[in-house]
Each structure stands twice: as structure tokens, then as C-alpha cells.
Design a protein around this motif. Structure first.
Motif, PDB file in Angstrom:
ATOM      1  N   VAL A  61      -7.094  17.468  36.298  1.00  0.00           N
ATOM      2  CA  VAL A  61      -6.954  16.023  36.486  1.00  0.00           C
ATOM      3  C   VAL A  61      -6.836  15.282  35.151  1.00  0.00           C
ATOM      4  O   VAL A  61      -5.987  14.395  35.011  1.00  0.00           O
ATOM      5  CB  VAL A  61      -8.100  15.462  37.356  1.00  0.00           C
ATOM      6  N   PRO A  62      -7.648  15.609  34.117  1.00  0.00           N
ATOM      7  CA  PRO A  62      -7.448  14.932  32.823  1.00  0.00           C
ATOM      8  C   PRO A  62      -6.054  15.153  32.234  1.00  0.00           C
ATOM      9  O   PRO A  62      -5.499  14.246  31.596  1.00  0.00           O
ATOM     10  CB  PRO A  62      -8.544  15.550  31.942  1.00  0.00           C
ATOM     11  N   VAL A  63      -5.470  16.330  32.442  1.00  0.00           N
ATOM     12  CA  VAL A  63      -4.119  16.568  31.954  1.00  0.00           C
ATOM     13  C   VAL A  63      -3.125  15.683  32.692  1.00  0.00           C
ATOM     14  O   VAL A  63      -2.203  15.107  32.094  1.00  0.00           O
ATOM     15  CB  VAL A  63      -3.724  18.057  32.100  1.00  0.00           C
ATOM     16  N   PHE A  64      -3.301  15.547  34.009  1.00  0.00           N
ATOM     17  CA  PHE A  64      -2.424  14.659  34.793  1.00  0.00           C
ATOM     18  C   PHE A  64      -2.470  13.232  34.230  1.00  0.00           C
ATOM     19  O   PHE A  64      -1.436  12.595  34.015  1.00  0.00           O
ATOM     20  CB  PHE A  64      -2.866  14.620  36.256  1.00  0.00           C
ATOM     21  N   VAL A  65      -3.683  12.736  34.008  1.00  0.00           N
ATOM     22  CA  VAL A  65      -3.857  11.356  33.528  1.00  0.00           C
ATOM     23  C   VAL A  65      -3.272  11.196  32.129  1.00  0.00           C
ATOM     24  O   VAL A  65      -2.633  10.182  31.815  1.00  0.00           O
ATOM     25  CB  VAL A  65      -5.354  10.962  33.557  1.00  0.00           C
ATOM     26  N   ASP A  66      -3.470  12.208  31.286  1.00  0.00           N
ATOM     27  CA  ASP A  66      -2.941  12.145  29.927  1.00  0.00           C
ATOM     28  C   ASP A  66      -1.412  12.098  29.942  1.00  0.00           C
ATOM     29  O   ASP A  66      -0.796  11.352  29.159  1.00  0.00           O
ATOM     30  CB  ASP A  66      -3.438  13.347  29.125  1.00  0.00           C
ATOM     31  N   LEU A  67      -0.787  12.882  30.799  1.00  0.00           N
ATOM     32  CA  LEU A  67       0.667  12.849  30.928  1.00  0.00           C
ATOM     33  C   LEU A  67       1.154  11.486  31.416  1.00  0.00           C
ATOM     34  O   LEU A  67       2.207  10.996  30.987  1.00  0.00           O
ATOM     35  CB  LEU A  67       1.137  13.947  31.879  1.00  0.00           C
ATOM     36  N   MET A  68       0.404  10.861  32.297  1.00  0.00           N
ATOM     37  CA  MET A  68       0.759   9.516  32.753  1.00  0.00           C
ATOM     38  C   MET A  68       0.738   8.531  31.589  1.00  0.00           C
ATOM     39  O   MET A  68       1.637   7.701  31.452  1.00  0.00           O
ATOM     40  CB  MET A  68      -0.200   9.066  33.859  1.00  0.00           C
ATOM     41  N   MET A  69      -0.282   8.636  30.739  1.00  0.00           N
ATOM     42  CA  MET A  69      -0.367   7.727  29.601  1.00  0.00           C
ATOM     43  C   MET A  69       0.763   7.969  28.603  1.00  0.00           C
ATOM     44  O   MET A  69       1.180   7.048  27.896  1.00  0.00           O
ATOM     45  CB  MET A  69      -1.731   7.848  28.927  1.00  0.00           C
ATOM     46  N   ASP A  70       1.246   9.207  28.541  1.00  0.00           N
ATOM     47  CA  ASP A  70       2.380   9.508  27.660  1.00  0.00           C
ATOM     48  C   ASP A  70       3.700   8.978  28.219  1.00  0.00           C
ATOM     49  O   ASP A  70       4.688   8.886  27.488  1.00  0.00           O
ATOM     50  CB  ASP A  70       2.508  11.027  27.457  1.00  0.00           C
ATOM     51  N   ASN A  71       3.701   8.638  29.504  1.00  0.00           N
ATOM     52  CA  ASN A  71       4.927   8.180  30.171  1.00  0.00           C
ATOM     53  C   ASN A  71       4.634   6.941  31.012  1.00  0.00           C
ATOM     54  O   ASN A  71       4.836   6.933  32.239  1.00  0.00           O
ATOM     55  CB  ASN A  71       5.491   9.297  31.051  1.00  0.00           C
ATOM     56  N   PRO A  72       4.173   5.867  30.393  1.00  0.00           N
ATOM     57  CA  PRO A  72       3.710   4.703  31.152  1.00  0.00           C
ATOM     58  C   PRO A  72       4.811   3.973  31.908  1.00  0.00           C
ATOM     59  O   PRO A  72       4.518   3.253  32.877  1.00  0.00           O
ATOM     60  CB  PRO A  72       3.096   3.801  30.074  1.00  0.00           C
ATOM     61  N   ARG A  73       6.062   4.133  31.497  1.00  0.00           N
ATOM     62  CA  ARG A  73       7.152   3.383  32.121  1.00  0.00           C
ATOM     63  C   ARG A  73       7.746   4.088  33.332  1.00  0.00           C
ATOM     64  O   ARG A  73       8.646   3.554  33.976  1.00  0.00           O
ATOM     65  CB  ARG A  73       8.254   3.106  31.090  1.00  0.00           C
ATOM     66  N   GLU A  74       7.252   5.272  33.636  1.00  0.00           N
ATOM     67  CA  GLU A  74       7.680   5.933  34.863  1.00  0.00           C
ATOM     68  C   GLU A  74       7.127   5.163  36.070  1.00  0.00           C
ATOM     69  O   GLU A  74       6.148   4.434  35.963  1.00  0.00           O
ATOM     70  CB  GLU A  74       7.164   7.372  34.890  1.00  0.00           C
ATOM     71  N   ASP A  75       7.756   5.345  37.211  1.00  0.00           N
ATOM     72  CA  ASP A  75       7.294   4.686  38.431  1.00  0.00           C
ATOM     73  C   ASP A  75       6.163   5.504  39.048  1.00  0.00           C
ATOM     74  O   ASP A  75       6.400   6.480  39.758  1.00  0.00           O
ATOM     75  CB  ASP A  75       8.454   4.547  39.423  1.00  0.00           C
ATOM     76  N   TRP A  76       4.933   5.107  38.774  1.00  0.00           N
ATOM     77  CA  TRP A  76       3.768   5.814  39.302  1.00  0.00           C
ATOM     78  C   TRP A  76       3.288   5.222  40.628  1.00  0.00           C
ATOM     79  O   TRP A  76       2.255   5.634  41.155  1.00  0.00           O
ATOM     80  CB  TRP A  76       2.638   5.807  38.275  1.00  0.00           C
ATOM     81  N   GLY A  77       4.036   4.277  41.154  1.00  0.00           N
ATOM     82  CA  GLY A  77       3.689   3.713  42.449  1.00  0.00           C
ATOM     83  C   GLY A  77       2.720   2.553  42.346  1.00  0.00           C
ATOM     84  O   GLY A  77       2.056   2.338  41.332  1.00  0.00           O
ATOM     85  N   LYS A  78       2.655   1.815  43.421  1.00  0.00           N
ATOM     86  CA  LYS A  78       1.808   0.627  43.486  1.00  0.00           C
ATOM     87  C   LYS A  78       0.489   0.954  44.182  1.00  0.00           C
ATOM     88  O   LYS A  78       0.490   1.408  45.325  1.00  0.00           O
ATOM     89  CB  LYS A  78       2.538  -0.479  44.253  1.00  0.00           C
ATOM     90  N   PRO A  79      -0.644   0.737  43.516  1.00  0.00           N
ATOM     91  CA  PRO A  79      -1.933   0.965  44.184  1.00  0.00           C
ATOM     92  C   PRO A  79      -2.095   0.054  45.396  1.00  0.00           C
ATOM     93  O   PRO A  79      -1.720  -1.133  45.348  1.00  0.00           O
ATOM     94  CB  PRO A  79      -2.960   0.623  43.106  1.00  0.00           C
ATOM     95  N   PHE A  80      -2.607   0.588  46.482  1.00  0.00           N
ATOM     96  CA  PHE A  80      -2.793  -0.202  47.698  1.00  0.00           C
ATOM     97  C   PHE A  80      -3.930  -1.211  47.551  1.00  0.00           C
ATOM     98  O   PHE A  80      -3.967  -2.219  48.238  1.00  0.00           O
ATOM     99  CB  PHE A  80      -3.059   0.712  48.897  1.00  0.00           C
ATOM    100  N   TYR A  81      -4.877  -0.907  46.666  1.00  0.00           N
ATOM    101  CA  TYR A  81      -6.027  -1.780  46.463  1.00  0.00           C
ATOM    102  C   TYR A  81      -5.989  -2.341  45.049  1.00  0.00           C
ATOM    103  O   TYR A  81      -6.682  -1.856  44.145  1.00  0.00           O
ATOM    104  CB  TYR A  81      -7.342  -1.016  46.698  1.00  0.00           C
ATOM    105  N   PRO A  82      -5.185  -3.360  44.797  1.00  0.00           N
ATOM    106  CA  PRO A  82      -5.130  -3.969  43.475  1.00  0.00           C
ATOM    107  C   PRO A  82      -6.378  -4.809  43.219  1.00  0.00           C
ATOM    108  O   PRO A  82      -7.196  -5.028  44.130  1.00  0.00           O
ATOM    109  CB  PRO A  82      -3.888  -4.856  43.543  1.00  0.00           C
ATOM    110  N   VAL A  83      -6.522  -5.266  41.995  1.00  0.00           N
ATOM    111  CA  VAL A  83      -7.625  -6.180  41.679  1.00  0.00           C
ATOM    112  C   VAL A  83      -7.264  -7.564  42.223  1.00  0.00           C
ATOM    113  O   VAL A  83      -6.202  -8.104  41.916  1.00  0.00           O
ATOM    114  CB  VAL A  83      -7.857  -6.260  40.164  1.00  0.00           C
ATOM    115  N   VAL A  84      -8.133  -8.107  43.068  1.00  0.00           N
ATOM    116  CA  VAL A  84      -7.885  -9.420  43.684  1.00  0.00           C
ATOM    117  C   VAL A  84      -8.998 -10.358  43.253  1.00  0.00           C
ATOM    118  O   VAL A  84     -10.189 -10.066  43.485  1.00  0.00           O
ATOM    119  CB  VAL A  84      -7.827  -9.332  45.219  1.00  0.00           C
TER     120      VAL A  84
END
Length: 220
Positions: A196-219
Motif C-alpha cells: 500500500v505505501p508503494v501504491f500511494v508513493d506512485l500516486m504522489m509521483d503522478n498527481p495529474r493522473e485521473d485517480w477518480g473522485k472520492p465519494f466522501y469529499p470534505v464538506v
């Protein structure tokens, strides 16, 4: 062997880069890292597994998973894996699995108690009398996928097993800190802890990819 990524390392990177993160992606990473940190402070394998699965959910689950007509959770995280693998030019995911293959990965994959047909058979569902043959065939196919360097297929096998364990724990099919069948919880938590940490690290290396919209945003 490369050391596992820790909460402190991920958090330091997130703080350094977060100003350039899109809002939705930044929220995903922030939440996932928080649960990785919580897992690190947990002193039992059940808790570690649950907290790391929450971190995994925070990273991948988008609004489609919560729609009335959904493709299913496992298909959703398969799409997440495909996206990660396409971006993983250094094959960090595969290398992490390979480094741990003789430890928690092999032990998890050789454990019948996280193999779904085993439970189908033991719950009296017809058509699964051959679960042992299926288990052996699955083990051979997994070993072949590892040998071929097929990261997508390797992750599919591993998370099929982890998903059975997730269902068993989350849906009350096990006893906390039980003395029975502890191996799969220990090994499942160990596998999530390095992946899981590797997954998250790869996401941070590619922030402009479409990682989808969280269903529970900060409101507010």
C-alpha cells in the motif's frame, strides 16, 4: 532488500509536494497516509490489516464504487492496479513482491483459508468439491505469473486472497486475536504493509493522473 516505505517518509514527501496536488488526489493521499500511520502504531495483526485495508480503500475507491449499479469492488481495484502498473516504469510493485516472495507472499498464497473455493465447498455450495485441484492450479498459475514478471496477474492473485481475508474479518467471520488461523492475518497484514505505501508513493509521483473522485469529499 529495499526497505519498506514508512509513514514518516510518505508524510514528508506529501508535505513537500502537496501544493501541486489536485484537490481530489491530494485528499486521497492525505487520507491513505493517515491510515498507514495508524497501522504502524497498531500492535495486533487484525488491527493492522483493517487499518491498511482502509488506507487501500482511501487510495483507490472512487464514486463509482458507491453507485447503485456498480461493477464490484474487486473490478474497481483491478482498474486501479492497471493504472499504477502503467505508471510504474521502475517496476517497484513487482520488485516489492519479488523481494517478499519467499516470506509473507508465498505463505499467504499457500494458505487454503484465504482461497474462496475452499469456503464455498465447506459451506456446502455445489460445484466446489474439487477445491483442492483448483487450489493447486491457482498456485501453479501464480508461480508462473511471478516467473513471467506479470505484475497485473500477480496482484490479481494476491488481492483475491486478501479480499477473502478482508471479508472474513470485516463481516465478523473471525475472532479478534484468535489463536486459530492466525497465519493468514499476519501474512495478509505484512503484504499490505509493503504494497500500500508503494501504491500511494506512485500516486504522489503522478498527481495529474485521473485517480477518480472520492465519494466522501470534505464538506464544510
Amino acid at each position: 532488500m529495499t526497505a519498506d516505505l514508512t509513514y514518516d517518509q510518505l508524510k514528508a514527501k506529501q508535505r513537500r509536494l502537496r501544493e501541486n496536488f489536485p484537490e481530489t488526489m491530494g485528499l486521497r493521499v492525505h487520507r491513505a497516509i493517515s491510515w498507514i500511520g495508524r497501522a504502524e502504531t497498531c500492535d495486533d495483526d487484525d488491527g493492522k490489516f483493517i487499518f491498511l485495508w482502509i488506507a487501500f480503500n482511501a487510495a483507490y475507491a472512487d464514486e463509482n464504487v458507491f453507485q447503485v449499479k456498480q461493477p464490484g469492488e474487486r473490478s474497481a481495484f483491478t482498474e486501479f492496479f492497471e493504472r499504477l502498473i502503467a505508471l510504474d516504469e521502475q517496476r517497484r510493485i513487482y520488485n516489492a513482491i519479488w523481494q517478499r516472495f519467499s516470506g509473507p507472499v508465498r505463505l499467504l498464497m499457500s494458505n487454503p483459508y484465504v482461497f474462496n473455493p475452499f469456503w464455498q465447498h465447506h459451506n456446502g455450495i455445489e460445484g466446489f468439491e474439487d477445491w483442492e485441484e483448483r487450489f493447486k492450479a491457482s498456485s501453479r498459475a501464480f508461480a508462473q505469473a511471478v516467473q513471467n514478471g506479470d505484475t497485473k496477474r500477480v496482484l490479481s492473485f494476491v488481492f483475491d486472497r486478501l479480499y477473502v481475508l478482508r471479508n472474513q474479518i470485516v463481516h465478523g467471520g473471525s475472532t479478534w486475536n484468535s489463536g486459530i488461523n492466525r497465519a493468514q492475518v499476519r501474512d495478509g497484514a505484512a503484504v499490505l504493509a509493503f504494497l500500500v505505501p508503494v501504491f500511494v508513493d506512485l500516486m504522489m509521483d503522478n498527481p495529474r493522473e485521473d485517480w477518480g473522485k472520492p465519494f466522501y469529499p470534505v464538506v464544510s
